[in-house]
Design an enzyme around this catalytic site. Structure first.
Site: not given
Ligand code: AHR
Length: 504
Positions: A174, A293
């Site tokens: 991320e 995720e």
């Protein structure tokens, strides 16, 4: 009054094989996922390595095939060296991602021991936040090189003679997010990811590498980030990542129940973006998607990282999941299977305690949350080829995702046994649905289970661990080449059908 829907199961119309890596999970050094989750020396169920055997058993029952480790946001400030070697020499550190104290009792080698006992493939994330190419290479050498070099011999001195041979590596986590330690622009990250990938592929061209995509589809750079990063890394990486969490308390229930449609849109958008870059680069290579995720997360209840206060193993985002959440998790798995030709890896985040299908108490029991069940049943029964299933059904108007089909379904066909497994969700909150299924031949029922409840807010707890669980469905009828059944409102079902005699 019941709505009606029809679908056809035909083994001639296939999306692609069921990829075992779709049933991945995620263990992050966050809250109590590792400590008092999978690892708790001194617990009555702990083995000689301090691993909770009750959690290991539930992990195997869940059908998890692969586990991503050690983060998440945690990895972006992590020094892997802190977590190897004699435990008494390991330093305590500040984990800046979750403002927690990390004593490094559990690290790479403990994770590999756990993964072998759980029977899962390890998927490792590299720190490309506060660190770079050199440290990534050092970790891969330590983990994967057989011996005879400083770092591979260090691993051997730590008691691991054989290399761990990790095949799947995430190039950071991320890094588009301003909350990430070492947050970068797409240009900065693309360059770093490309150079790291180049070095890792020189070390071993057979490694599978995942470039970071956007942290979520609401990021202002969603799509543009992937295009720029893939432009820089296209020929050196194998996957681009996607992350999505669906918040039941953010917006209307119909939109929440339609989360699978949103995930489907996201997958198609990023696949199209990757293919656009491939076309510009005149490449014949197809980038796969790593949905590493995904889950339901009551994010609006989380006070944010700044509110956390330097404790060890805090109780972080230990969401209790209800029946509706389980139906949504089932529909997200349906979406992943419907895109089996493009999604090569998927990880539900996370495995234990932190937004997880498995809950534990320190020194106490471990139990299955409601969301455990659709995952376990899908992982167990989705076998062979994913079939193209297009239900004809009513639509539901949602505030966030527009009109979505009321019925969301996928099916798999096991060529070795001839068995068909249909996974289907009725998103309608008000009406049951009378479903007619056209079959490829005369089949017999093997099993019909459904997850629903008169009380959609019911949850499992340490005291009532089986309050929410799948129960046998009623009313499945088979006549010739047709099956019919009624799907209750807000329900997830699996229907398994097989030929009368085993396949030739
Ligand atoms: O899974 C919890 C967190 O969500 C992860 O650490 C991060 O990658 C994501 O934002």
């Amino acid at each position: 009054m019941a709505t009606t829907a029809r679908l056809t199961l035909d083994p001639a119309f296939r999306i692609g094989p069921v990829e075992p890596r779709l049933f991945g999970s995620f263990v992050e050094h966050m809250g109590r996922c590792v400590y008092t989750g999978v690892f708790e020396p001194g617990h009555p169920a702990a083995d000689a390595d301090g691993l909770r055997t009750d959690v290991l058993e539930l992990t195997r029952e869940l059908g998890v095939t692969l586990v991503r480790y050690p983060g998440g946001n945690f990895v972006s400030n992590y020094r892997w060296e802190d977590g190897v070697g004699p435990v008494e020499n390991r330093p305590a550190r500040l984990d800046l991602a979750w403002r927690s104290l990390e004593d490094n009792r559990f690290g790479l080698n403990e994770f590999m021991v756990w993964a072998a006992k759980a029977g899962v493939e390890p998927m490792m994330a590299l720190n490309l936040g506060t660190r770079g190419v050199a440290e990534a290479l050092e970790l891969v050498e330590y983990a994967n090189y057989p011996g005879g070099t400083r770092l591979s011999d260090l691993r051997r001195a730590h008691g691991f003679d054989r290399p761990h041979d990790v095949r799947l590596w995430c190039l950071g986590n991320e890094l588009d997010g301003p909350w990430q330690m070492g947050h970068k622009t797409a240009a900065e990250y693309g360059r770093l990811a490309a150079e790291t990938a180049r070095a890792l592929k020189r070390f071993d061209p057979g490694l599978s590498l995942v470039a970071c995509g956007s942290s979520n589809s609401a990021m202002p750079t969603f799509g543009a980030w992937e295009a720029e990063v893939l432009e820089a890394t296209y020929e050196m990486v194998d996957h681009v990542s996607l992350h999505a969490y669906y918040d039941p308390s953010d917006g209307d229930v119909d939109s929440f129940l339609a989360s699978g449609a949103d995930m489907d849109h996201m997958i198609r958008s990023i696949a199209a973006t990757a293919d656009h870059v491939g076309a510009r680069l005149r490449s014949r290579k197809k980038i796969k998607l790593s949905f590493d995720e995904w889950n339901v997360w009551y994010q609006s209840r989380f006070p944010g990282e700044a509110a956390l206060d330097w404790t060890e193993r805090p109780r972080l985002i230990e969401d209790a999941y209800d029946v509706t959440d389980a139906v949504v998790v089932g529909s997200l798995l349906i979406t992943l299977l419907r895109n089996a030709d493009r999604v090569g890896v998927a990880c539900q985040a996370q495995l234990a305690n932190v937004i997880a299908p498995i809950r534990t108490e320190p020194g106490g029991p471990a139990w299955r949350q409601s969301i455990f069940h659709p995952f376990a049943l899908t992982a167990r029964h989705a076998r062979g080829q994913v079939l193209r299933v297009e239900p004809e059904c009513a639509t539901i108007a949602t505030a966030k995702h527009g009109d979505v089909p009321a019925i969301w379904a996928t099916a798999t066909y096991d060529e070795t046994t001839g068995e068909l497994a249909l996974f289907v969700v009725n998103r309608d909150r008000r009406e049951p649905c009378a479903l007619e299924v056209a079959l490829p031949g005369e089949l017999r029922p093997v099993e019909h289970l459904e997850l629903t409840d008169d009380d959609l807010s019911a949850v499992n707890t340490a005291e009532t661990p089986d309050r929410v669980r799948p129960r046998p469905g009623t009313g499945l009828r088979l006549r010739g080449r047709r099956a019919s059944l009624t799907l209750p409102p807000v329900s997830w079902s699996v229907i398994r059908l097989a030929p009368d005699s085993p396949q030739e």
